[in-house]
Write a protein that holds these residues in place. Structure first.
Motif, PDB file in Angstrom:
ATOM      1  N   ALA A 286     -25.429  -7.800  14.609  1.00  0.00           N
ATOM      2  CA  ALA A 286     -25.374  -7.425  16.020  1.00  0.00           C
ATOM      3  C   ALA A 286     -25.431  -8.647  16.929  1.00  0.00           C
ATOM      4  O   ALA A 286     -26.147  -9.614  16.659  1.00  0.00           O
ATOM      5  N   ARG A 288     -26.621  -9.701  20.733  1.00  0.00           N
ATOM      6  CA  ARG A 288     -27.672  -9.168  21.612  1.00  0.00           C
ATOM      7  C   ARG A 288     -27.658  -9.922  22.944  1.00  0.00           C
ATOM      8  O   ARG A 288     -28.262 -10.995  23.047  1.00  0.00           O
ATOM      9  N   ASP A 290     -28.818 -11.155  26.459  1.00  0.00           N
ATOM     10  CA  ASP A 290     -30.181 -11.334  26.950  1.00  0.00           C
ATOM     11  C   ASP A 290     -30.131 -11.863  28.380  1.00  0.00           C
ATOM     12  O   ASP A 290     -30.192 -13.068  28.603  1.00  0.00           O
ATOM     13  N   SER A 319     -23.200   0.540  18.879  1.00  0.00           N
ATOM     14  CA  SER A 319     -23.962  -0.096  19.960  1.00  0.00           C
ATOM     15  C   SER A 319     -25.269   0.659  20.165  1.00  0.00           C
ATOM     16  O   SER A 319     -25.393   1.844  19.819  1.00  0.00           O
ATOM     17  N   PRO A 356     -33.527  -3.602  24.936  1.00  0.00           N
ATOM     18  CA  PRO A 356     -32.564  -4.351  24.123  1.00  0.00           C
ATOM     19  C   PRO A 356     -31.189  -3.679  24.093  1.00  0.00           C
ATOM     20  O   PRO A 356     -31.077  -2.455  24.105  1.00  0.00           O
ATOM     21  N   GLU A 358     -27.576  -3.957  21.783  1.00  0.00           N
ATOM     22  CA  GLU A 358     -26.990  -4.489  20.554  1.00  0.00           C
ATOM     23  C   GLU A 358     -25.578  -3.940  20.384  1.00  0.00           C
ATOM     24  O   GLU A 358     -25.316  -2.772  20.685  1.00  0.00           O
ATOM     25  N   SER A 360     -22.293  -4.173  17.382  1.00  0.00           N
ATOM     26  CA  SER A 360     -21.894  -4.688  16.066  1.00  0.00           C
ATOM     27  C   SER A 360     -20.758  -3.834  15.519  1.00  0.00           C
ATOM     28  O   SER A 360     -20.460  -2.747  16.040  1.00  0.00           O
TER      29      SER A 360
END
Length: 746
Positions: A286, A288, A290, A319, A356, A358, A360
Motif C-alpha cells: 500500500a 499511504r 500523509d 483502498s 489513515p 491506503e 494498493s
C-alpha cells in the motif's frame, strides 16, 4: 451661401456629437478608463457588500458573484478580478479581489487532534477594503479573462467617521522612525512568533492568538510572523505534500512512461487542473499519503472518493479511507486508458479526522498488472470541496495558495486588529526563488519576479486592507551576495501600483547587507544577529551586541526606520543557547530590550526563541519598557542617540537626547547576563553618580524609573548652568539598571 450653411450645419452636428461622447464618458466614470481593454462579455458580475455602513479605518467585505470556473483562479494570467473604487473625495483607485475558500475552525486541544479546519460552503470571489475617508464610496467589480472584460453595476457603501490612526508609515517629520497616517509616533515593541502550525508547532493557531493577548496586555505592539514555512508551519505558497516533507523529500512517484498517454481530465472537476507527468505505480504494497495538515472531516457526512488510474489489464484496486474498505474493479473497456473511479461514502457518527488512507493493487492470479495512479480526491458531496488537496501528485509549488494557511492568516490578522498588534509578514518561501536570482539578465530571474508579483497580488487582495499589517517582508534570510537590486526595484514598483494602502516593504538576509539597507524601494532596513560564543571576544555582552548592530544599520540607512528583526543567544551552530534556560530572571532579554529602546533604532530587538520566552513567561518584561517608551517623543523632537561609559562607577549610559529633553538607560557592567556567565560578581543594590550629556542650559525635572516594575520612583529638579552641557546626578539605589526621564520645565 447655401454651401456655407451646409458646412455650418455639419460643424454643429460634429460639436454635438463630441459633446454627447464627452457626456457619456463622464457618466461612465473613471473605471472605464481603467478597464477599457478587450471585448466586453455579456455576462456581468454582481458585487454585494456584506454591510451597508462601516466605521472609518475598519474592514468592509464584499462578495463578487461570478459563475465562470477556472483551472487556477489564483493565476491573474487566467483571470483577474478587481474593484474600482471612487472615494468620497472623487479620487479613484483599484483594489484586487481574491479567490476565497472559507473554513470552519475549532480548536480541539492537542489530546483530541489539535486544530480542526473544515471547508465551509463553496469558494467565491471576495474583496476587502478599509475606507480612509468618511462619506459614500462607489465601487464597481471588474472581471477580465481570455474572453474579455465584464463589469458590475455600481454598489455603494457609506463610511462613518470614527477615530483611528490609520496605516503605519515612515514618519514625515523624522524618517528614522515610524508614524501613523495621523502623525502619531510608533515604536515597535515585540518579538518573533514565526512558526505557527495547526498541530506540529509549539504555537498552534489558538495558542498564537492567546499569546497575542498576553503580549498586548503587557504593552507589546509588534510581531514578525512567517507565512513561508514550507511544510513545517504556516505557508501561503510552498510545499504542502502528502508524499514527503521538505527536509526529507523522497516522493514515491515516477515519470509517466512514454507509452502511457497524457490524461485529459478537463471534464472531470476534481482533476481538471492536472497535467500529469508524474505518476505512482501501484503494487500490492500500500501507498499511504500523509498530509502535513491533519485532515478534518465531519460526522455522518457523505463524501466522494475518487481515483484517476491507468492499467494495462483488468485488475482490482483496493483502498481504505474513512475507516472503510473500498475496492474498484477495472473492466475490459477501462484498460489502457485513463479512467476515474468513484465511490460515495458516509463518515461515522463520531468521525472528526480522516485517519489513515491506503491504496494498493488487489490480488491477481496471473502476472502483475501495470497500474498507475495520477490523482486522488475526497470531496464533500454537498459542497464539492476538496479535502485531499495535499495528495496531488507533483503539485505545483508556485502560483497556488494553501487554503488552510490563508484562512489561518485571516484569523491572525483579525486577532492582531483586536489587540492592537502590528504584523510584519514574511511572505515568500525563499528556497523557491533563491537559485533563480543569480543573473539579473536571465529569463529565470525575470520569471522569479513575475512569480513574486503574482503572490503579492494575492496578499494585497486578501490582507492588504488591514492597518495591522505593518510591513511586507519579502523573504527570510536570502543570500546577501545575490544581485537582488533588480528584484527589489521591480517588485517594489509593482507594489506601489497595486497596493492602494502602500504598506511598508522590507527584506532580510543571512548576513549583513548594506546594499539592501540602502535600496530606495525597501522602506525598512533590517538585520539579524545572534550572540554566539565565538562572537564574545569582540562583543562583550548583549548590550554591546544591540549597539553594534544598530550602529551598522544607522551607518547604511541613516534616514530609514531600522529593525533588528531577529536576535537572541545562540550556540556556534545557530541553535538555542543551552545556557539560556539558566537565566531565570531573563536578564539578557530585559537588557537587550532596554538597550534597543534608546539606541536610535525604530523598535526593540525582535527575539527569536518565542517558545522559550513563552515557557518562561517573558511577556511582563515588555510592560515597564512600554510605559517608558510612551514618554519618549519619537518623531516630535530631534532625538539623537548617545552612549558613554563611567569607568569609576562601572556603568554604561545610553540615551536619546534633544536639547531640551533626554531619556537615559543606565546599566552596570556587571549587570548583564554574559557578565554572569563569565563569573563576575553580581552587582550590589546601591546608588551611583552619573554624568548625563546633551542638554542645553535651563531648569529641568528628572524622573527616575524602575525598569523592572515600570514605575516612577523619584522626581528631582535639575539645573544646568549657562556654561554647562553635562550634569551629574545621583541615582536612587539600583542593582542592574535604571532609567531616567529629564525634561525642561515649562
Amino acid at each position: 451661401m447655401s454651401g456655407w450653411v451646409m458646412c455650418f450645419a455639419e460643424w454643429i452636428k460634429f460639436v454635438c456629437l463630441v459633446s454627447m461622447i464627452t457626456a457619456v464618458s463622464l457618466v461612465a466614470g473613471p473605471w472605464d478608463a481603467i478597464a477599457n481593454d478587450g471585448p466586453r462579455m455579456t455576462q456581468l458580475p454582481r458585487l454585494v457588500w456584506l454591510a451597508s455602513e462601516v466605521p472609518r479605518w475598519k474592514k468592509i467585505e464584499g462578495r463578487i458573484d461570478w459563475p465562470k470556473t477556472y483551472v487556477n483562479p489564483f493565476d491573474p494570467a487566467e483571470v483577474t478580478v478587481d474593484v474600482v473604487v471612487t472615494a468620497p473625495d472623487g479620487k479613484t483607485f483599484l483594489q484586487p479581489a481574491f479567490w476565497m475558500e472559507d473554513f470552519v475552525w475549532r480548536s480541539m486541544g492537542r489530546s483530541r487532534g489539535g486544530e480542526w479546519f473544515y471547508p465551509q460552503g463553496r469558494p467565491f470571489w471576495m474583496v476587502r477594503l478599509t475606507p480612509t475617508l468618511p462619506g459614500t464610496y462607489h465601487v464597481r467589480a471588474r472581471v477580465k479573462d481570455r474572453d474579455g472584460t465584464a463589469e458590475s453595476s455600481v454598489a455603494t457603501f457609506r463610511c462613518q467617521d470614527a477615530p483611528g490612526h490609520g496605516f503605519l508609515r515612515v514618519a514625515k517629520s523624522d524618517p528614522r522612525f515610524f508614524a501613523f497616517d495621523d502623525g502619531t509616533p510608533f515604536f515597535a515593541i515585540g518579538q518573533n512568533l514565526a512558526f505557527i502550525g495547526s498541530n506540529s508547532q509549539y504555537f498552534t493557531l489558538r495558542g498564537a492568538i492567546e499569546a497575542f493577548t498576553r503580549l498586548a496586555d503587557n504593552g507589546a505592539n509588534f510581531l514578525r510572523i512567517w507565512t513561508c514555512c514550507d511544510d513545517w508551519a504556516m505557508c501561503i505558497e510552498g510545499r504542502k505534500s502528502a508524499w514527503g516533507r521538505s527536509w526529507s523529500w523522497r516522493p514515491s512517484w515516477v515519470d509517466r512512461p512514454e507509452y502511457v498517454p497524457q490524461p485529459d481530465f478537463r471534464q472531470v472537476p476534481p482533476f481538471a487542473h492536472l497535467a500529469v507527468n508524474k505518476v505512482i505505480r501501484l503494487t500490492p504494497e500500500a501507498v499511504r499519503p500523509d498530509p502535513s495538515h491533519r485532515v478534518a472531516v465531519q460526522p455522518n457526512t457523505s463524501y466522494v472518493w475518487s481515483l484517476a488510474v491507468w492499467a494495462d489489464r483488468m485488475t482490482e484496486i483496493r483502498s481504505r479511507i474513512l475507516g472503510k474498505e473500498v475496492v474498484f474493479s477495472l473492466g475490459a473497456d477501462e484498460i489502457k486508458r485513463w479512467v476515474v473511479k468513484e465511490a460515495t461514502l458516509t463518515s461515522a457518527d463520531d468521525a472528526w479526522w480522516l485517519g489513515p488512507v491506503e491504496i494498493s493493487l488487489g490480488q491477481t492470479g496471473g502476472a502483475r498488472p501495470e497500474v498507475y495512479l495520477a490523482g486522488m480526491s475526497l470531496r464533500d458531496a454537498a459542497t464539492d470541496r476538496e479535502l485531499l488537496w495535499e495528495a496531488e501528485i507533483d503539485r505545483p509549488l508556485l502560483g497556488r495558495y494553501n487554503a488552510v494557511d490563508c484562512f489561518m492568516l485571516d484569523q491572525l490578522v483579525t486577532a492582531a486588529e483586536e489587540k492592537g498588534i502590528y504584523l510584519q509578514l514574511c511572505l515568500l518561501t525563499r528556497d523557491l526563488y533563491m537559485s533563480r536570482l543569480r543573473d539579473p539578465a536571465s529569463e529565470v530571474y525575470r520569471a522569479a519576479i513575475e512569480d513574486a508579483k503574482r503572490t503579492f497580488r494575492y496578499a494585497v487582495a486578501r490582507w492588504g486592507y488591514s492597518p495591522t499589517v505593518a510591513a511586507w517582508e519579502y523573504w527570510n534570510e536570502i543570500d546577501p551576495g545575490l544581485p537582488t537590486d533588480r528584484f527589489y526595484e521591480e517588485l517594489g514598483q509593482y507594489l506601489e501600483e497595486i497596493d492602494p494602502y502602500r504598506h511598508l516593504r522590507t527584506t532580510s538576509t543571512w548576513g549583513p547587507s548594506p546594499k539592501d539597507c540602502r535600496h530606495p524601494r525597501l522602506d525598512i532596513a533590517e538585520v539579524h544577529y545572534y550572540l554566539r560564543p565565538q562572537d564574545r571576544q569582540r562583543i562583550r555582552d548583549e548590550v554591546a551586541a544591540v549597539l553594534d548592530r544598530t550602529a551598522f544599520l544607522r551607518e547604511h540607512a541613516p534616514q530609514k526606520p531600522v529593525l533588528i528583526g531577529e536576535f537572541g543567544l545562540a550556540d556556534d551552530q545557530w541553535r538555542e543557547d543551552a545556557q539560556m534556560s539558566q537565566d531565570t530572571q531573563l536578564l539578557h532579554f530585559h537588557n537587550s530590550l532596554w538597550a534597543s529602546l534608546v539606541s536610535g533604532g525604530s523598535g526593540t530587538v525582535m527575539f527569536w526563541w518565542w517558545d522559550r520566552l513563552d515557557r518562561m513567561n517573558a511577556y511582563p518584561h515588555y510592560l515597564p519598557l512600554a510605559r517608558f517608551a510612551e514618554v519618549i517623543p519619537f518623531t516630535r523632537k530631534p532625538l539623537q542617540p548617545g552612549v558613554w561609559r563611567d569607568e569609576a562607577e562601572g556603568i554604561r549610559i545610553l540615551g536619546l537626547v534633544a536639547e531640551d529633553c533626554g531619556y537615559y538607560w543606565i546599566v552596570r557592567d556587571r549587570g548583564t547576563w554574559l557578565s554572569h556567565l563569565r563569573g563576575e560578581p553580581s552587582p550590589e543594590n546601591a546608588s551611583a553618580k552619573v554624568h548625563l550629556r546633551g542638554l542645553k542650559p535651563g531648569h529641568y525635572q528628572a524622573t527616575w524609573w524602575d525598569t523592572w516594575k515600570g514605575l516612577k520612583t523619584a522626581q528631582v529638579p535639575v539645573d544646568i548652568p549657562a556654561d554647562g552641557r553635562e550634569i551629574q546626578l545621583e541615582t536612587p539605589a539600583f542593582t542592574h539598571d535604571i532609567s531616567v526621564q529629564i525634561e525642561k520645565k515649562p
